[in-house]
Design a protein around this motif. Structure first.
Motif, PDB file in Angstrom:
ATOM      1  N   LEU A 325       0.816  -1.217   0.000  1.00  0.00           N
ATOM      2  CA  LEU A 325       0.000   0.000   0.000  1.00  0.00           C
ATOM      3  C   LEU A 325       0.847   1.263   0.000  1.00  0.00           C
ATOM      4  O   LEU A 325       0.315   2.368  -0.068  1.00  0.00           O
ATOM      5  CB  LEU A 325      -0.943  -0.016   1.203  1.00  0.00           C
ATOM      6  N   GLN A 326       2.164   1.097   0.111  1.00  0.00           N
ATOM      7  CA  GLN A 326       3.083   2.216  -0.081  1.00  0.00           C
ATOM      8  C   GLN A 326       4.322   1.681  -0.785  1.00  0.00           C
ATOM      9  O   GLN A 326       4.648   0.505  -0.664  1.00  0.00           O
ATOM     10  CB  GLN A 326       3.459   2.873   1.254  1.00  0.00           C
ATOM     11  N   HIS A 346       4.114  -3.707  14.403  1.00  0.00           N
ATOM     12  CA  HIS A 346       3.353  -2.456  14.453  1.00  0.00           C
ATOM     13  C   HIS A 346       2.701  -2.317  15.828  1.00  0.00           C
ATOM     14  O   HIS A 346       2.021  -3.221  16.301  1.00  0.00           O
ATOM     15  CB  HIS A 346       2.276  -2.455  13.361  1.00  0.00           C
ATOM     16  N   ARG A 388      -1.299 -12.734   6.914  1.00  0.00           N
ATOM     17  CA  ARG A 388      -2.515 -12.146   7.472  1.00  0.00           C
ATOM     18  C   ARG A 388      -2.462 -12.235   8.992  1.00  0.00           C
ATOM     19  O   ARG A 388      -2.246 -13.296   9.557  1.00  0.00           O
ATOM     20  CB  ARG A 388      -3.742 -12.885   6.945  1.00  0.00           C
ATOM     21  N   ARG A 390      -3.485  -9.830  12.955  1.00  0.00           N
ATOM     22  CA  ARG A 390      -4.313  -8.797  13.569  1.00  0.00           C
ATOM     23  C   ARG A 390      -3.756  -7.400  13.268  1.00  0.00           C
ATOM     24  O   ARG A 390      -2.575  -7.235  12.970  1.00  0.00           O
ATOM     25  CB  ARG A 390      -4.349  -9.013  15.082  1.00  0.00           C
ATOM     26  N   GLY A 391      -4.613  -6.412  13.336  1.00  0.00           N
ATOM     27  CA  GLY A 391      -4.161  -5.038  13.159  1.00  0.00           C
ATOM     28  C   GLY A 391      -4.143  -4.611  11.703  1.00  0.00           C
ATOM     29  O   GLY A 391      -4.482  -5.353  10.792  1.00  0.00           O
ATOM     30  N   THR A 392      -3.737  -3.375  11.495  1.00  0.00           N
ATOM     31  CA  THR A 392      -3.680  -2.817  10.144  1.00  0.00           C
ATOM     32  C   THR A 392      -2.564  -3.474   9.347  1.00  0.00           C
ATOM     33  O   THR A 392      -1.456  -3.637   9.839  1.00  0.00           O
ATOM     34  CB  THR A 392      -3.422  -1.294  10.217  1.00  0.00           C
ATOM     35  N   GLN A 393      -2.870  -3.823   8.110  1.00  0.00           N
ATOM     36  CA  GLN A 393      -1.879  -4.483   7.259  1.00  0.00           C
ATOM     37  C   GLN A 393      -1.526  -3.560   6.098  1.00  0.00           C
ATOM     38  O   GLN A 393      -2.409  -3.213   5.313  1.00  0.00           O
ATOM     39  CB  GLN A 393      -2.431  -5.808   6.709  1.00  0.00           C
ATOM     40  N   PRO A 394      -0.270  -3.159   5.973  1.00  0.00           N
ATOM     41  CA  PRO A 394       0.132  -2.266   4.871  1.00  0.00           C
ATOM     42  C   PRO A 394       0.364  -3.024   3.566  1.00  0.00           C
ATOM     43  O   PRO A 394       1.262  -2.708   2.805  1.00  0.00           O
ATOM     44  CB  PRO A 394       1.423  -1.640   5.401  1.00  0.00           C
ATOM     45  N   ARG A 396      -1.679  -6.211   0.716  1.00  0.00           N
ATOM     46  CA  ARG A 396      -2.751  -7.170   0.419  1.00  0.00           C
ATOM     47  C   ARG A 396      -2.111  -8.402  -0.218  1.00  0.00           C
ATOM     48  O   ARG A 396      -1.119  -8.298  -0.932  1.00  0.00           O
ATOM     49  CB  ARG A 396      -3.783  -6.572  -0.537  1.00  0.00           C
TER      50      ARG A 396
END
Length: 414
Positions: A325-326, A346, A388, A390-394, A396
């Motif tokens: 995603l970045q 994270h 995959r 828990r939490g936000t994943q930067p 996919r």
């Protein structure tokens, strides 16, 4: 006299491979199928185990086919059975069986046959039951042989016929046969059962053979019912996405399912034992490996993975489509995780976490942790664990079509 054959029949005019040894049982079978209008291919194997007697049998088979079955095709094959047994590490009996049925299977393809017919009869069924009982067996071993095996296309039309009925038929039809001298050898377990044990049972019950066949028929019906129940249980317990068996089911069903996976009784007992540690590996005789992890038994199918430069959109090792995603930093690449890897999770204010420990917490079996992808910088320091969690994943992850178990395991639910 007429004989009652098994209830399973082949389409009229079908091509049938008939195992013709020259003994009474096989001659009876050959005659019945030839008279029934089947396209018969008589197959004789010379194992060269009984010296001149083996050659005598071959000569007899050639003569009887010429005299009595002129419209049948005869094929003969010779094997160095002892040499093959030594080479494969098998008993001579098992080597002969493998050679015989492998050749029969080749003939089925060559002649586009519907079945391989062999001359096992009611007496053989009873002997098989007692032999299995003596060695130790489960329910299947008490059911004996099926009249038709869909998996191998082996057909046994004489399973309901006794040896006495076969001999009477040969006498009525004036059919000759040869005798195998090894059938009288008391050192062979099956002969001991035939000549010593079964006569004792007949003293108790003169109808021992017929009553035992009836009992085996009832056991077969019960076994078929259990098979259907176990098949339903397997659908509920087997996770196709992760390639694993959930061990929270009924112990009987689990035992049957794992037996079909070629695991031994000892291995299954260990798998179901509460004292067996997670991460334990189990290997079948065929080489398939399974790992026990968190009350699940994973089938280990390890793909080949390799490192490659990271990009915002990329396919890694033909397994995963990875979308970052970045943009990755210059010189970053994706490789498989190592046991020495650590990273900053994270949300952690300080310190590093073991990548393998993190993967364990995410439910990845130990066999697969060295295959999980990580994003590293040009200094080979782990920036992201691409799994995959828990939490936000930067990132996919999407499995590449047909990539197999690893992609499903990592991407399930994404």
């Amino acid at each position: 006299m007429s004989l009652t054959l098994s209830d399973h029949t082949m389409t009229e005019g079908s091509t049938i491979i008939v195992g013709l040894s020259g003994g009474a049982d096989s001659v009876c079978l050959m005659d019945l199928l030839y008279r029934s209008g089947y396209e018969v291919i008589a197959a004789h194997v010379n194992f060269h185990l009984r010296g001149d007697e083996s050659d005598r049998d071959e000569t007899f088979v050639r003569r009887i086919c010429c005299d009595r079955y002129p419209d049948a095709r005869l094929v003969v094959r010779s094997f160095d059975t002892i040499g093959y047994a030594r080479e494969q590490g098998l008993s001579v009996e098992m080597a002969a069986r493998v050679l015989r049925y492998d050749w029969f299977a080749e003939l089925m393809v060559e002649y586009e046959a519907a079945a391989i017919a062999v001359a096992h009869h009611a007496g053989d069924q009873v002997e098989t039951l007692l032999l299995n009982l003596a060695r130790g067996t489960g329910g299947r071993g008490l059911c004996g042989m099926r009249s038709y095996d869909e998996r191998t296309s082996v057909w046994r039309p004489l399973l309901s016929v006794t040896r006495d009925e076969i001999l009477h038929y040969l006498s009525d039809q004036k059919l000759p046969h040869v005798e195998d001298s090894t059938n009288e050898d008391p050192s062979i377990t099956r002969n001991l059962i035939r000549h010593k044990l079964i006569p004792l049972f007949r003293e108790i019950n003169p109808s021992f053979t017929s009553s035992t066949i009836n009992t085996m028929s009832h056991l077969r019906e019960e076994q078929d019912y259990l098979d259907r129940q176990v098949a339903q249980a397997k659908v509920a317990l087997w996770d196709n996405d992760c390639g694993c068996l959930c061990l929270d089911g009924d112990p009987f069903a689990l035992y049957r399912i794992m037996s079909e996976m070629d695991l031994t009784a000892t291995q299954i007992d260990d798998i179901l034992s509460p004292s067996t540690e997670g991460g334990a590996l189990f290997k079948t005789a065929a080489g398939t490996q399974y790992e026990l992890f968190r009350k699940k038994l994973y089938r280990i199918a390890l793909p080949t993975v390799f490192a490659q430069p990271a990009d915002t959109e990329m396919v890694w090792s033909q397994l995963l489509t990875i979308s970052l995603l970045q943009s990755p930093c210059e010189g970053a690449y994706i490789r498989a995780a190592r046991s020495s890897d650590t990273f900053v999770l994270h949300g952690m204010s300080r310190g590093h976490k073991s990548v393998f420990q993190f993967l364990k917490e995410c439910g990845i079996p130990s066999s697969y942790r060295p295959l999980c992808p990580v994003l590293v910088d040009r200094s080979d320091r782990v920036q992201l664990v691409l799994c995959r969690h828990r939490g936000t994943q930067p990132f996919r992850l999407t499995p590449v079509a047909g990539a197999g178990y690893l992609a499903h395991l990592l991407c399930r639910g994404v």
